[in-house]
Design an enzyme around this catalytic site. Structure first.
Site, PDB file in Angstrom:
ATOM      1  N   GLU A   1      11.011  75.095  56.588  1.00 23.25           N
ATOM      2  CA  GLU A   1       9.909  74.515  57.366  1.00 23.25           C
ATOM      3  C   GLU A   1      10.367  73.642  58.535  1.00 23.25           C
ATOM      4  O   GLU A   1       9.804  72.581  58.776  1.00 23.25           O
ATOM      5  CB  GLU A   1       9.006  73.676  56.441  1.00 23.25           C
ATOM      6  CG  GLU A   1       8.391  74.474  55.313  1.00 23.25           C
ATOM      7  CD  GLU A   1       7.669  73.615  54.296  1.00 23.25           C
ATOM      8  OE1 GLU A   1       6.587  74.034  53.854  1.00 23.25           O
ATOM      9  OE2 GLU A   1       8.163  72.543  53.914  1.00 23.25           O
TER      10      GLU A   1
HETATM   11  C1  TNX Z   1       6.796  73.560  50.433  1.00 22.46           C
HETATM   12  S1  TNX Z   1       9.039  74.902  49.156  1.00 22.46           S
HETATM   13  C2  TNX Z   1       7.977  72.879  50.632  1.00 22.46           C
HETATM   14  C3  TNX Z   1       8.089  71.497  50.192  1.00 22.46           C
HETATM   15  C4  TNX Z   1       6.804  70.983  49.603  1.00 22.46           C
HETATM   16  C5  TNX Z   1       6.193  72.058  48.740  1.00 22.46           C
HETATM   17  C6  TNX Z   1       4.975  71.618  48.021  1.00 22.46           C
HETATM   18  C7  TNX Z   1       9.751  74.384  50.354  1.00 22.46           C
HETATM   19  C8  TNX Z   1      11.039  74.963  50.594  1.00 22.46           C
HETATM   20  N1  TNX Z   1       9.129  73.471  51.092  1.00 22.46           N
HETATM   21  O1  TNX Z   1       8.511  70.670  51.252  1.00 22.46           O
HETATM   22  O2  TNX Z   1       7.091  69.850  48.844  1.00 22.46           O
HETATM   23  O3  TNX Z   1       5.883  73.147  49.538  1.00 22.46           O
HETATM   24  O4  TNX Z   1       4.527  72.581  47.141  1.00 22.46           O
END
Ligand code: TNX
Length: 528
Positions: free
Chosen positions: A337
Site C-alpha cells: 500500500e
Molecule cells: C491492509 S494487509 C493492510 C494493513 C491493514 C489491514 C487491515 C496489508 C499488507 N496491509 O495495513 O492493517 O489491511 O485489515
C-alpha cells in the site's frame, strides 16, 4: 491338630491367597487399563496416521523423561517438556539421560535425520511413551500431541488420568505455519506476546511474524536511530501511550519462541506505512519537514524519500541491527500500500532494500506488491491481496506464503455482530476460515513454490490480550490444521467436532475464545 488337617488348612490358605492375588490383579488391571481409542482422540491439527492400541496408559504423579546424550538440543527439549508438564499437570517430570531409560515414562528416541525436521512418531503403550524423531523439532511437536491427549482426557485428579495407547506417525504438509501480530497499531507487552505464543505453540504453529513498525508507531529499539522509539513509539491508534521493545526484550522474545521451535520474522514496513519514522526524523522526508504523529487508521499516505542517500543509510542500519538479533532466515520489508510513492520510485526502493537485506544475510520477504522488484534468487512473497502478484513472484523464482485476506485475516469480523475487527475483505466465520485449500487457492501456483500459510492479526481494533484471543481463537486452530494436515484428510464436519472438544483446553489456558455458534462446544473438566 493332626498333621493331615494341618496340611489341608495350609493348602487351602495358599489357594485362597493365590486366588485373592489373582482376583485383585485382574480387577486392578481392569480398573487401571480402560480400553481407549487413540483414533477417536480429537487432536488438532489432525495427525497423518493413527493406529489404535486399544488400551491405556495411566499418568502417575512422579514420572520421568529421558533423552539420548550427545544429540544436539535434546536436553533442552527435555527440559522444556518438563517445564510444560509441570504447568499442565502440577507435577514434576524428572529429566534423565538415556541410562535407565526403561524405567522412564517418556523416552525421546533419536532416529535418522530427515529433511522434514518436524516429523515424529508417538508410541504409547501401557508402560511407556516414546517420541521418536530425527530432530529436536520433532520431539517438541510430538510432545504437543501428547500434551493435548493428556488435557483432552483429564479429570480433576491426576491419579485418574488415562490416555489411549497406540501409534501416531506425523509430519507437517507445509514447512511454514505462521501467524502475524501487528504490534504497531496497538502495542502489546512482552508478557502478552509470550502468553499468546504459549497457546498457539500447542497447535504446532512454527512462525511468528511481528509487524514492528507502521504509521502509528515504531516498536523496536534501533540504537543508531534512538528517536524512532523515543518519539515514534510514544503513541498508538486512539492516542494511547504506545510502547516499544528494547533490543533486550526482542532477544528475549526470540529465545522464548526458539525454545518452542518458533521462528520470529521481523517486519519493518517500507517505503509506505512509515509515518512514525517520518515524525521521528524530519530529514527522512523529501521536504525535510517533520510529520505529526498519527493515531487514526487510514493507510497509504506516507512514504520514505526514495531519492535521498540518507534513506538507504537508514534502511541499512535498521535492517542491520534487527538482522543481527534474528536467527531466523527472513527479513520482511513490507512494501504494501505505498500509494503515494511514484511507481518507478517504488521499484528503485524495493530493489535497493532487497539488496540491503541480502547483504545482511537474510532472505527478503514482502507483501505481494513487492514482487514488482527484481527478486533474483531467494525471496518470499506474502500473498494477501492480488493473485497476479503471487504468480509474478513465482515467475521471478521466489517462494510464496499464503495469507489471502478473504480467508486468513484474523482481524476480519466473524459476522456482522462481532464486537471487534474490520470487514473490508470479508466476514470470516470459523467455517469459512477453515474450508479452503492452499494448494488450489491460486490457479497456476505450483505446490512446490508454496512454503505455507500465515494468518495475520492487524490491530487497529484490538488493544489487549483478551481482544487478541477473541479474534485469533478459535480461528487460528483452523489455520494451524490447514498448514499441517493435507487437504485430503480434512473436512469441516470432522474438524468442527474435534474443535468442540477443545473448549476445556482453551479455558484451562485462560483463553477468552469466541464461542462460534457454528460449533457445538462441549464442556469438560479441566486438569488441576
Ligand atoms: C491492509 S494487509 C493492510 C494493513 C491493514 C489491514 C487491515 C496489508 C499488507 N496491509 O495495513 O492493517 O489491511 O485489515
Amino acid at each position: 491338630m493332626n498333621r493331615s488337617n494341618y496340611n489341608l488348612q495350609r493348602n487351602l490358605k495358599s489357594i485362597f491367597y493365590v486366588l485373592f492375588i489373582a482376583i485383585m490383579g485382574i480387577s486392578c488391571q481392569q480398573e487401571e487399563r480402560p480400553q481407549m481409542s487413540l483414533q477417536n482422540a480429537p487432536l488438532i491439527p489432525k495427525p497423518n496416521s493413527v493406529v489404535d492400541g486399544s488400551s491405556s496408559f495411566k499418568l502417575k504423579p512422579a514420572m520421568a523423561i529421558s533423552y539420548q546424550e550427545g544429540q544436539s538440543l535434546s536436553q533442552k527439549v527435555a527440559d522444556q517438556i518438563s517445564k510444560e508438564w509441570n504447568d499442565l499437570t502440577g507435577n514434576s517430570l524428572k529429566v534423565n539421560t538415556n541410562q535407565g531409560a526403561s524405567k522412564d515414562a517418556i523416552v525421546l528416541k533419536a532416529t535418522t535425520v530427515e529433511a522434514n525436521r518436524e516429523k515424529y512418531n508417538l508410541d504409547i503403550n501401557e508402560d511407556q511413551i516414546v517420541i521418536s524423531s530425527g530432530s529436536p523439532e520433532g520431539y517438541y511437536r510430538g510432545w504437543q500431541t501428547l500434551k493435548q491427549l493428556i488435557q483432552l482426557n483429564s479429570s480433576n485428579n491426576i491419579g485418574n488420568v488415562y490416555i489411549p495407547t497406540g501409534t501416531i506417525n506425523d509430519a507437517p504438509n507445509y514447512e511454514y505455519r505462521g501467524t502475524m501480530l501487528d504490534v504497531a497499531r496497538h502495542f502489546f507487552s512482552l508478557a502478552e506476546v509470550k502468553e499468546y505464543i504459549d497457546v498457539f505453540s500447542t497447535y504446532k504453529i512454527n512462525y511468528l511474524h511481528l509487524h514492528l513498525s507502521d504509521d502509528q508507531g515504531w516498536r523496536i529499539e534501533i540504537k543508531s536511530w534512538p528517536n524512532l522509539t523515543k518519539h515514534g513509539g510514544s503513541t498508538e491508534v486512539g492516542g494511547g501511550t504506545g510502547g516499544f521493545y528494547t533490543q533486550e526484550d526482542y532477544k528475549e522474545l526470540v529465545r522464548y519462541a526458539a525454545d518452542r521451535f518458533i521462528t520470529i520474522v521481523p517486519e519493518i514496513d517500507m517505503p509506505g506505512h512509515t509515518n512514525a519514522a517520518l515524525a521521528s526524523y524530519p530529514e527522512l522526508n523529501c521536504d525535510g519537514k517533520e510529520r505529526e504523529l498519527y493515531t487514526g487508521i487510514e493507510v497509504g499516505f506516507s512514504t520514505l524519500c526514495v531519492d535521498k542517500e540518507l534513506t538507504y543509510q537508514f534502511v541499512d542500519e535498521v535492517v542491520g541491527e534487527i538482522a543481527a538479533m534474528t536467527p531466523g532466515p527472513y527479513f520482511h520489508m513490507g512494501g504494501d500500500e505505498s500509494h503515494v510513492t511514484p511507481k518507478d520510485e517504488y521499484l528503485t526502493f524495493v530493489n535497493k532494500a532487497v539488496a540491503i537485506i541480502k547483504k545482511h544475510g537474510k532472505i527478503p520477504m514482502g507483501w505481494d506488491e513487492f514482487t514488482a522488484g527484481d527478486l533474483e534468487g531467494n525471496s518470499l512473497a506474502q500473498h494477501w491481496h492480488t493473485k497476479e502478484n503471487a504468480i509474478r513472484g513465482q515467475e521471478k523464482g521466489g517462494k510464496i506464503l499464503l495469507s489471502p485476506a478473504k480467508k486468513a485475516y484474523l482481524d476480519m469480523k466473524y459476522d456482522s455482530t462481532s464486537t471487534l475487527g474490520l470487514h473490508w475483505a470479508a466476514l470470516i466465520d470459523v467455517k469459512s476460515g477453515y474450508d479452503w485449500d492452499p494448494d488450489t487457492y491460486i490457479d497456476g501456483l505450483a505446490k512446490e513454490n508454496i512454503v505455507g500459510i500465515e494468518a495475520p492479526l492487524w490491530s487497529e481494533t484490538i488493544e489487549d490480550l483478551d481482544d487478541i484471543e477473541y479474534l485469533a481463537f478459535p480461528r487460528l486452530l483452523g489455520y494451524a490444521e490447514i498448514g499441517w494436515t493435507p487437504s485430503k484428510d480434512r473436512s469441516w464436519d470432522d474438524y468442527s467436532k474435534r474443535l468442540a472438544k477443545h473448549s476445556g483446553y482453551l479455558q484451562k489456558m485462560g483463553v477468552e475464545f469466541y464461542r462460534s455458534p457454528l460449533v457445538e462446544w462441549e464442556t469438560q473438566k479441566v486438569l488441576k
